[in-house]
Design an enzyme around this catalytic site. Structure first.
Site, PDB file in Angstrom:
ATOM      1  N   CYS A   1       7.338   6.158   0.496  1.00  0.00           N
ATOM      2  CA  CYS A   1       5.940   5.148   0.132  1.00  0.00           C
ATOM      3  C   CYS A   1       4.855   6.164  -0.167  1.00  0.00           C
ATOM      4  CB  CYS A   1       5.702   4.513   1.169  1.00  0.00           C
ATOM      5  SG  CYS A   1       4.810   3.000   0.822  1.00  0.00           S
TER       6      CYS A   1
ATOM      7  N   GLU B   1      11.574   1.337   2.375  1.00  0.00           N
ATOM      8  CA  GLU B   1      11.154   1.723   3.582  1.00  0.00           C
ATOM      9  C   GLU B   1      11.277   0.835   4.768  1.00  0.00           C
ATOM     10  OE1 GLU B   1       6.844   2.325   3.770  1.00  0.00           O
ATOM     11  OE2 GLU B   1       6.937   4.260   4.771  1.00  0.00           O
TER      12      GLU B   1
ATOM     13  N   LYS C   1       8.759  10.949   7.210  1.00  0.00           N
ATOM     14  CA  LYS C   1       7.669  10.781   6.350  1.00  0.00           C
ATOM     15  C   LYS C   1       6.498  11.943   6.831  1.00  0.00           C
ATOM     16  CE  LYS C   1       4.897   7.101   4.706  1.00  0.00           C
ATOM     17  NZ  LYS C   1       4.688   5.576   4.631  1.00  0.00           N
TER      18      LYS C   1
END
Lengths: 264, 264
Positions: free
Chosen positions: A143, A38, A110
């Site tokens: 993540c 990321e 995200k």
């Protein structure tokens, strides 16, 4: 199919150097699908929205995606990697791209922002993407999405064989543990590319936990990086193994589900 | 609140002896909530539906539930335990009950049947139950439900502080690993009461994996039994700790969820 991760220690703000470093790291190995961390080209710990905006780029016309496209074209591979995206409306996203030898394949923004990311980034509102990359169907999550079983489940139900998971994990053990379970419960391969090192740019020290890993659909950890060193790792897998969801002659991870009893 | 598990090795078909053994095992410890294994009073490996029916009992008027009610009344505790239920229509269920000092509290019929259970048992069709047991709200699931993140998620969203998980686990490591992640992702306590020993009643040997465990909402394994010995274990926990779903000042396991993006 050869799939791999690059575990690295990005230098904050040094996009050009980080891109050159990735190029160098890739030269020692061959993979058809690479997963990078990321925010690998910028570093993680922004101090202000302005600082994040200064390192953000449009997709696909920014330095990070252009560089990834060039590498993918030269090496004939697919690459999943995280970056700061600036949208047409000026909003910033913690995003990932999947690029291939023929151009950009898809983008992900995200959906579950972690900690101070909420101060700089808008929350992703688009479906979790699953796309073809050579012989595999690849899903993307980033993540902290790991903590929400619905993210990996959604990708698996949409047909992902491999879940590419760029990460900047900071809570010891959590992401490595949950992603092993995501592989088992969904019968998919997972590739977590985490970063290492520390950042201390706003008086709080973030220590990234390394231990990037590749997990098989039965939960075997096929590859695992150390906690504190850069590592490039590639393994050979058969993505078709993720298409058989059976555990034994009576049980199947998907057809045994009972959605009518589940709360969402 | 003191919560505990009983890890034991039931003798197949010997209901009376298994019940007496549980009573004896409990005498050495005090708990407000006890979790016993799945099918703890009968054993697991039936050879035919007739054999399972012969060991099945109605709820609450069968020997197992009556005995559990007696223990709960005498000791002033709650008990979660698994048994073969025969319903009013003659169907058999792999079930669990939660009994308390004032009587039976609720029943659960397993929603995800494992392996040859599908030959003997009807699949549960009722919601995953969450009920009060003293200071805790307790949810129930059985063994293989662990592989489906939706089961624990449904219990947690319905308010469970503690997930009671009677089990007869046979796949090494899976249930212990997934239940640790269920605790972390939902911010709940989990109590897995597994059995030990082997059964070989239809020419196939089943080896039960032990390692019963209690996990905290942050994923700490507070108690863990050995693989191959009986064990009674009780720990003191504060169920209210499961009601705060925050991970840090910015993140909350529940309010960060994005149901609009999830596939069910």
């Amino acid at each position: 199919m050869r799939i791999g991760y690059i575990q690295m220690n990005p230098i904050f703000g040094a996009v050009k150097e980080n891109l050159a470093h990735v190029k160098l790291l890739m030269e020692g190995a061959q993979a058809e699908l690479w997963v990078l961390p990321e925010l690998f080209s910028t570093g993680y710990q922004f101090r202000t929205g302005e600082e994040a905006a200064g390192l953000a780029e449009p997709i696909p016309n920014g330095p990070t995606v252009r560089s990834l496209l060039e590498i993918a074209g030269q090496r004939g591979c697919w690459i999943v990697a995280g970056l700061v995206e600036i949208g047409p409306d000026g909003r910033l996203y913690n995003a990932a791209v999947l690029v291939g030898p023929d151009g950009i394949v898809t983008r992900y923004r995200k959906a579950h922002l972690f900690y101070k990311e909420k101060l700089w980034f808008a929350t992703g509102n688009e479906p979790f993407p699953v796309v073809d990359a050579g012989p595999a169907r690849v899903g993307m999550m980033l993540c902290f999405d790991h903590l929400f079983p619905e993210a990996a489940r959604t990708l698996a139900l949409a047909g992902a064989d491999v879940i590419a998971h760029p990460a900047n994990l900071v809570i010891p053990e959590y992401g490595q543990l949950t992603m092993r379970v995501r592989a088992i419960e969904n019968g998919v391969f997972t590739v977590t590319a985490n970063r290492i090192g520390t950042e201390n740019r706003d008086s709080e020290t973030l220590r990234f936990t390394g231990e990037s890993q590749i997990v098989s659909p039965t939960g075997e950890v096929i590859a695992k990086a150390p906690r504190d060193q850069e590592e490039v790792q590639v393994v050979e897998v058969d993505p078709a193994k993720a298409r058989d969801k059976s555990l034994n002659q009576y049980n199947d991870r998907f057809t045994d589900r009972r959605p009518e009893l589940y709360r969402i």
